[in-house]
Scaffold this active site. Structure first.
Site, mmCIF file in Angstrom:
data_model
loop_
_atom_site.group_PDB
_atom_site.id
_atom_site.type_symbol
_atom_site.label_atom_id
_atom_site.label_comp_id
_atom_site.label_asym_id
_atom_site.label_seq_id
_atom_site.Cartn_x
_atom_site.Cartn_y
_atom_site.Cartn_z
ATOM 1 C CD GLU A 109 -6.185 4.449 31.822
ATOM 2 O OE1 GLU A 109 -4.967 4.619 31.847
ATOM 3 O OE2 GLU A 109 -6.719 3.328 31.639
ATOM 4 C CB CYS A 123 -14.144 3.751 24.892
ATOM 5 S SG CYS A 123 -14.466 2.528 26.170
ATOM 6 C CB CYS A 130 -15.158 -1.940 37.792
ATOM 7 S SG CYS A 130 -16.591 -2.810 37.120
ATOM 8 C CB CYS A 134 -15.269 -9.226 34.386
ATOM 9 S SG CYS A 134 -16.998 -8.706 34.487
ATOM 10 C CB CYS A 137 -12.228 -6.905 32.740
ATOM 11 S SG CYS A 137 -12.336 -5.106 32.543
ATOM 12 C CB CYS A 359 -11.862 -4.266 24.526
ATOM 13 S SG CYS A 359 -13.335 -4.837 25.380
#
Length: 382
Positions: A109, A123, A130, A134, A137, A359
């Site tokens: 994305e 972005c 990933c 975190c 997130c 975000c």
């Protein structure tokens, strides 16, 4: 046990795609395909470069300053192709989220946010998934599939420029003025491809985005930070979110490997850092976790001597998230302490929440199945 080779480029089939290639790669391919000497290969590469990256042209027959015979030869052997946009969502605030298919079962994305930076920011993602996990997130809940190639990073930009009808590049009234590496993945775990993509995106004869309008965000991969500055001259953003090691260990687990003291030392030594090139520190506001006045004052102490600005990010919820967003009153109180200490501390207005484009909300379903297939299954279950 089999391990994933993240350095390996995805296998390609069919004609070679020029879109996303560097100048040197285009020249090398042309020289080999047509038997051109180095000088002629560079000249032809310069012509192709401008058509591909300045005009956004995908049809060789329209590249009118290239001889017809050469154009025919190019069309027989090569393509200038974009990745498939499998889904395009537009938020009530104008934010656009794109789901881009890079290959069988592999999607990422990227998000275009209007009225950010000089005009609008894109972005982009640097990995599929990933590794950092975190805890605030959503992307961190998706297993890492692989690094993106430099061409796949560049093609996110080109696909969005298509959608914005922003060709040729370099227009004064451009809508896409900034690039932020804040999408899926940790850019500094894929620095070779990120640096190569920045070279393409910033070239003045092509897409022509200033390196000072390209920001790379890292969660704190300390050993690669200096090389990022040396090789790319990009602006640096640090995904900080805590002022002490115990809390940051929980929120940003990479801190256990590179604790705050090491991270801050790397920031002080970042190439080119100064009042004109301040480091952005991102700080997500989590209710009753990291949002007290005491933590605001500790943040001021931590950043002393570092040319910095602080982006306060209201936490953007996602299904199953273990946190809540701080109240607006609490966020403003936190910002006031930073402002009185002399730091620019804008509160980032949440954008694209209604389409999960804000975000920390990006996540594709590449690990298990294509997202488009998952949507069809959900529709069938209704």
């Amino acid at each position: 046990m089999a391990t994933l080779d993240l350095s390996k480029s995805p296998e390609t089939t069919g004609p070679l795609n020029f879109a996303g290639m560097t100048r040197g790669e285009i020249a090398g391919v042309l020289g080999e395909a047509f038997g051109l000497d180095e000088k002629k290969a560079k000249m032809r590469a310069t012509q192709l470069w401008r058509w591909i990256y300045h005009y956004g042209q995908t049809d060789f027959s329209a590249m009118t300053d290239i001889a017809k015979e050469m154009r025919a030869g190019l069309a027989e052997r090569f393509v200038v192709a974009r990745p498939e946009v499998t889904e395009r969502l537009v938020s009530v605030d104008g934010t656009r989220k794109y789901l881009i298919r890079l290959g069988p079962g592999v999607e990422v994305e990227c998000v275009f946010i209007p009225d950010v930076g000089r005009a609008g920011a894109l972005c982009v993602s640097s990995q599929v998934g990933c590794t950092l996990a975190c805890t605030f997130c959503h992307t961190g809940t998706q297993k890492l599939v692989r690094n993106l190639t430099s061409a796949e990073i560049v093609n996110q930009v080109m696909a969005v420029k298509d959608d914005l009808e922003e060709w040729p590049s370099g227009k004064e009234d451009r809508r896409l003025s900034n690039i932020v590496f804040m999408g899926m993945g940790e850019p500094l775990y894929n620095l070779d491809n990120v640096a190569k993509a920045i070279d393409v995106i910033s070239d003045g004869d092509g897409i022509s985005l200033s390196r000072r309008r390209i920001t790379v965000s890292t969660s704190g991969v300390v050993p690669e930070m200096h090389r990022l500055g040396e090789e790319t001259a990009a602006m640096l953003a640090i995904s900080l979110h805590a002022t002490n090691d115990p809390l940051r260990n929980e929120l940003v687990p990479i801190n256990r490997k590179y604790p705050i003291a090491e991270l801050m030392e790397a920031c002080r030594n970042y190439p080119g850092v100064g009042n004109a090139r301040r480091i952005t520190f991102e700080y997500v506001m989590l209710k009753d976790v990291n949002d007290s006045d005491a933590e605001a004052r500790e943040l001021v102490r931590l950043l002393k001597g570092v040319p910095a600005k602080i982006n306060l990010i209201p936490f953007n919820p996602w299904p199953g998230a273990p946190y809540e967003c701080s109240s607006w009153e609490r966020i403003e109180g936190f910002a006031d302490i930073l402002s009185r200490a002399g730091y620019a501390s804008p509160i980032r207005t949440p954008r694209g929440r209604d389409i999960f484009a804000a975000c920390g909300q990006l996540k594709s379903e590449s690990v298990k199945k294509r997202a488009s297939e998952a949507r069809k299954e959900r529709m069938g279950a209704v």
